[in-house]
Design an enzyme around this catalytic site. Structure first.
Site, PDB file in Angstrom:
ATOM      1  N   ASP A  96      -8.437  18.273 -14.220  1.00 21.71           N
ATOM      2  CA  ASP A  96      -8.669  16.890 -14.636  1.00 21.71           C
ATOM      3  C   ASP A  96      -8.286  16.819 -16.119  1.00 21.71           C
ATOM      4  O   ASP A  96      -8.945  17.413 -16.979  1.00 21.71           O
ATOM      5  CB  ASP A  96     -10.147  16.529 -14.424  1.00 21.71           C
ATOM      6  CG  ASP A  96     -10.442  15.078 -14.767  1.00 21.71           C
ATOM      7  OD1 ASP A  96      -9.760  14.521 -15.655  1.00 21.71           O
ATOM      8  OD2 ASP A  96     -11.371  14.497 -14.172  1.00 21.71           O
ATOM      9  N   ARG A 145       0.859  -1.205   0.000  1.00 19.63           N
ATOM     10  CA  ARG A 145       0.000   0.000   0.000  1.00 19.63           C
ATOM     11  C   ARG A 145       0.883   1.239   0.000  1.00 19.63           C
ATOM     12  O   ARG A 145       0.642   2.203  -0.700  1.00 19.63           O
ATOM     13  CB  ARG A 145      -0.974  -0.007   1.198  1.00 19.63           C
ATOM     14  CG  ARG A 145      -1.684   1.330   1.379  1.00 19.63           C
ATOM     15  CD  ARG A 145      -2.945   1.280   2.234  1.00 19.63           C
ATOM     16  NE  ARG A 145      -2.887   0.387   3.363  1.00 19.63           N
ATOM     17  CZ  ARG A 145      -2.202   0.589   4.488  1.00 19.63           C
ATOM     18  NH1 ARG A 145      -1.495   1.702   4.637  1.00 19.63           N
ATOM     19  NH2 ARG A 145      -2.212  -0.309   5.453  1.00 19.63           N
ATOM     20  N   TYR A 150     -17.368  15.605 -14.818  1.00 17.11           N
ATOM     21  CA  TYR A 150     -17.806  14.218 -14.726  1.00 17.11           C
ATOM     22  C   TYR A 150     -18.773  14.051 -13.538  1.00 17.11           C
ATOM     23  O   TYR A 150     -18.515  14.574 -12.447  1.00 17.11           O
ATOM     24  CB  TYR A 150     -16.571  13.313 -14.568  1.00 17.11           C
ATOM     25  CG  TYR A 150     -16.917  11.892 -14.240  1.00 17.11           C
ATOM     26  CD1 TYR A 150     -17.734  11.154 -15.093  1.00 17.11           C
ATOM     27  CD2 TYR A 150     -16.464  11.304 -13.068  1.00 17.11           C
ATOM     28  CE1 TYR A 150     -18.075   9.860 -14.782  1.00 17.11           C
ATOM     29  CE2 TYR A 150     -16.803   9.998 -12.763  1.00 17.11           C
ATOM     30  CZ  TYR A 150     -17.612   9.285 -13.623  1.00 17.11           C
ATOM     31  OH  TYR A 150     -17.961   8.002 -13.310  1.00 17.11           O
ATOM     32  N   LYS A 180      -9.144   5.675 -19.011  1.00 19.11           N
ATOM     33  CA  LYS A 180      -9.583   6.115 -20.332  1.00 19.11           C
ATOM     34  C   LYS A 180      -8.427   5.998 -21.343  1.00 19.11           C
ATOM     35  O   LYS A 180      -7.964   4.908 -21.590  1.00 19.11           O
ATOM     36  CB  LYS A 180     -10.148   7.530 -20.204  1.00 19.11           C
ATOM     37  CG  LYS A 180     -11.179   7.677 -19.054  1.00 19.11           C
ATOM     38  CD  LYS A 180     -12.372   6.828 -19.298  1.00 19.11           C
ATOM     39  CE  LYS A 180     -13.457   6.707 -18.286  1.00 19.11           C
ATOM     40  NZ  LYS A 180     -13.388   7.057 -16.933  1.00 19.11           N
TER      41      LYS A 180
END
Ligand SMILES: Cc1ncc(COP(=O)(O)O)c(C=O)c1O
Length: 383
Positions: free
Chosen positions: A172, A48, A100, A197
């Site tokens: 973004d 992590r 978004y 994407k």
């Protein structure tokens, strides 16, 4: 040697494996690491906190965005929620008016509960941004081109007015990727991505990124990445490195196809509106041209009243009805009921996310096949 972006995509970050000479970064599929004694780790403790495959990807995305620090997450929203965790109760964000739906949802239904508030502003109007920068505002959060109306915001102009008042700018960059737009070079402080994407490019990985230059912000973000824990796994990190290698050739084809599709739609008698920043008729054309190396491959459009949108989706054979975008295959969606359903109808209507709006992610298939499929679906949709 300073590499150009097409070389950086392939050799940026950590190029291959120093130990064995393998030309690809290995998948370190491990959750933990042997320590040689108390306090004697070999630079890795727990996956992590850090993993060599993820670290290679993080260095790669930082290189591509011309940033110093990169962080990889299990989704775009994990990255965005980590950025939003930089703020405190009482802070406010100014947010682009078509973003978004999931970003709106986390602001409106999660962070608002912790008294981190937001104001929706048309960020392409610099005076409106200026007027919104009150004392409690800590940052401006923009998408450009914005999802789904492809509205363009001038990143440098927003950065200038925000910095004058000591506010940060978050961009973004999902729709264009660093291949076409590098917001840090234009003055932005923090870049976020849905890597799901174009960066991944093959509709097979969900991932997200944050890129920054400032050491203090980076240190806090690394702390939050480890504390919140939404990290990208080693195998998905490998797939992202693999996908990014071909980003340049994919984006070139995406843009070439999208320009042809947008021009075709613009001249189609059934189509009443086309939103695409690569069209001369687009209000964002000049600003987008100035700040990017291309308009990307996302197009939104509306059909006239004599066409049934539901039937249009049914009539498609090649272009696939699905959430998401940016894969090699052309995808289409209905923002009002899919990607932007989380935004209340009044806000959707106000910004222009109508029931008739169709969003198209132009893939890299043969462009004539894409156009033929759209044309026959439009003909099928006639009432
Ligand atoms: C512009 C933009 N930002 C962020 C996200 C969220 O990313 P993810 O789905 O990887 O969590 C999306 C997802 O569609 C998006 O389109």
């Amino acid at each position: 040697m300073a590499l150009n972006i097409n070389s950086l995509l392939i050799h940026g970050g950590i190029d291959g494996d120093e130990t064995t000479g393998a030309v690809n970064v290995p998948i370190y599929q491990t959750s933990t690491y042997k320590q040689d004694g108390l306090g004697e780790d070999r630079g890795w403790e727990y996956s992590r906190t850090g993993n060599p495959t993820r670290a290679a990807l993080e260095k790669l995305i930082a290189d591509l965005e011309n940033g110093k620090y990169g962080l990889a997450f299990a989704s775009g929203l994990a990255a965005i929620s980590t950025v939003l965790s930089l703020f405190e109760s009482g802070d406010k964000l100014v947010v682009s008016d078509n973003i978004y739906g999931g970003t709106f949802r986390i602001l409106d239904n999660v962070f608002k509960n912790f008294n981190i508030t937001y104001e929706i502003v048309n960020t392409s109007d610099i005076e409106a941004v200026k007027a919104a920068l009150t004392d409690e505002v800590k940052a401006v959060y923009i998408e450009t081109p914005a999802n789904p109306l492809l509205t363009i915001t001038d990143i440098k102009a927003v950065s200038d007015v925000a910095h004058e008042k000591g506010k940060k700018v978050i961009v973004d960059n999902t729709f264009l990727t660093p291949y076409l737009q590098r917001p840090l070079n234009l003055g932005a402080d923090i870049v976020v991505h849905s890597g799901t994407k174009y960066l991944g490019g093959h509709s097979d990985v969900v991932s997200g990124f944050i890129i920054v230059n400032d050491k203090e912000t980076a240190d806090r973000l690394y702390y939050l990445q480890n504390a919140i824990g939404g990290v990208l796994g080693p195998f998905d990190s490998f797939l992202m490195i693999r996908g990014i290698k071909t980003l340049g050739v994919r984006m070139d084809r995406h843009v070439e196809n999208a320009l042809k599709v947008a021009k075709h739609l613009e001249s189609h008698s059934a189509v009443t509106k086309v939103y695409y920043p690569g069209l001369l008729s687009s209000p964002g054309y000049e600003v987008n041209k100035k700040q990017t190396d291309g308009p990307g491959a996302m197009i939104s459009f509306e059909l006239g009243d004599e066409y049934d949108v539901k039937k249009f989706f049914k009539g498609l054979k090649l272009v696939t009805l699905a959430e998401s975008l940016g894969g090699v295959e052309s995808l289409v969606c209905h923002p009002a009921s899919m990607t932007h359903a989380a935004i209340p109808k009044e806000i959707r209507d106000e910004v222009g996310i109508t029931e008739g709006l169709i969003r198209l992610s132009v893939g890299i298939e043969n462009v004539n096949d894409i156009i033929e499929d759209i044309d026959s679906a439009i003909a099928f949709a006639k009432r």
